[in-house]
Design an enzyme around this catalytic site. Structure first.
Site, PDB file in Angstrom:
ATOM      1  N   ASP A 157       0.860  -1.176   0.000  1.00 37.04           N
ATOM      2  CA  ASP A 157       0.000   0.000   0.000  1.00 37.04           C
ATOM      3  C   ASP A 157       0.902   1.234   0.000  1.00 37.04           C
ATOM      4  O   ASP A 157       2.106   1.144   0.290  1.00 37.04           O
ATOM      5  CB  ASP A 157      -0.908  -0.023   1.232  1.00 37.04           C
ATOM      6  N   ASP A 192      -0.127   5.266   0.824  1.00 34.39           N
ATOM      7  CA  ASP A 192      -0.311   6.267   1.868  1.00 34.39           C
ATOM      8  C   ASP A 192      -0.390   5.594   3.236  1.00 34.39           C
ATOM      9  O   ASP A 192      -1.219   4.710   3.455  1.00 34.39           O
ATOM     10  CB  ASP A 192      -1.577   7.086   1.603  1.00 34.39           C
ATOM     11  N   ASP A 219      -1.380  -0.513   6.062  1.00 36.55           N
ATOM     12  CA  ASP A 219      -1.588   0.162   7.343  1.00 36.55           C
ATOM     13  C   ASP A 219      -3.050   0.182   7.758  1.00 36.55           C
ATOM     14  O   ASP A 219      -3.378   0.678   8.832  1.00 36.55           O
ATOM     15  CB  ASP A 219      -1.075   1.604   7.275  1.00 36.55           C
TER      16      ASP A 219
END
Length: 323
Positions: free
Chosen positions: A12, A14, A210
């Protein structure tokens, strides 16, 4: 090292590689070392507005190794969903930005902007300047029987000014107006993971993210292992109280965890920590690194929860110990 068991990292962006316009401290160096050790890097994002080339350029500016071929977007996954269901060269109404239009064109379809052009499908992805007129054209086409595909279902979008409406919120405009729910392509739905596998040829991938509700759930849905890093959205409370589909295989402070041996976690013990239950609350005894304490506590919490989840109040003593 943790990375040694995997041939491809499905990363991922961001909250993992960068936070807004700045790199997560240590992330570019960790990715460079991972690549040097033979891992294929694939940056997998629900962002359908930017092109892979633009995303790769941004990553390189931050010091991360990336080419356009290393980027896999929900726009590409959505375009493939459409291409597999319609004839080559068919008109597809694109309700979104340049990244989505390019993805549609790259798969041999013709992007159009009005319902009057008789599109056989409508594909929607987030774009900051998305206008009512284009949403209205999409609704008209869906009402006339066009296939409806959405790049992702994210209801919100983080920004420097706060939480903004995401593509999932915008999709509801067409869905509510027509009574038709779209087919979704992005995380946590399987198509984006499938697109990543097609483009990378991965045999043993590791999903790194995240967010529990997109990255980790997406890995769960795909039946692959995952690493949760604590540099973005998920907190210690979130992971301790996670339901089964939101439980990562591994937990790390940041991407540096890829380059370290992963400790044994068994029976609520990890490193110098041991977690156990007393009077209905989870306690943590011992000493060591914060992350090992969290790993031990998660093992004990998830074992007790089984197919359910632990309430936040029950893990508060653990949070008091590890911060």
């Amino acid at each position: 090292m943790l990375i040694d068991g995997y041939d491809t990292l499905l990363l991922d962006l961001d909250g993992v590689v960068y936070l807004g316009s700045h790199a997560v401290p240590g992330a570019p160096a960790a990715l460079e070392e991972a690549r040097r050790r033979g891992a294929r890097l694939a940056y997998v994002t629900n962002n359908a507005s930017r092109t892979p080339a633009a995303i790769a350029e941004h990553l390189r500016e931050l010091g991360a190794p990336a080419t356009a071929a290393d980027v896999v977007t929900s726009a590409q996954a959505a375009a493939r969903l459409v291409a597999e269901r319609v004839a080559p060269g068919a008109n597809v109404l694109v309700v979104g930005g340049s990244g989505l239009r390019l993805a549609v064109r790259d798969l041999g379809l013709r992007p159009v902007s009005t319902a009057a052009e008789s599109p056989v499908a409508v594909v929607q992805g987030f774009a900051p300047g998305l206008a009512y007129g284009l949403l209205a054209e999409g609704a008209l086409a869906v009402r006339h029987g066009a296939l409806f595909v959405a790049a992702n279902r994210d209801s919100t979008l983080p920004s420097g000014r706060g939480i903004l409406p995401g593509n999932g919120a915008l999709v509801s405009v067409i869905a509510v107006a027509t009574g038709v729910e779209p087919v979704y392509a992005g995380k946590p739905d399987p198509p984006l993971h499938r697109e990543s596998m097609i483009r990378t040829g991965a045999r043993r991938p590791l999903v790194v993210g995240d967010r529990l509700d997109t990255d980790i759930e997406g890995a769960f849905n795909a039946g692959v292992e995952s690493l949760l890093v604590l540099t973005g959205v998920a907190t210690a409370t979130d992971v301790l109280t996670a339901e089964p589909r939101h439980r990562p295989t591994y937990i790390g402070e940041d991407l540096g965890a890829l380059l370290l041996p992963y400790p044994e976690v068994r029976d609520g013990a990890c490193g110098g920590w041991r977690a156990g239950w007393k009077d209905g609350t989870l306690r943590l005894d011992g000493d060591g690194s914060r992350i090992d304490g969290l790993r031990a506590a998660c093992d004990a919490a998830w074992t007790a929860a089984g197919e359910g989840r632990i309430e936040g109040d029950a893990v508060k003593p653990v949070l008091d110990r590890i911060g």
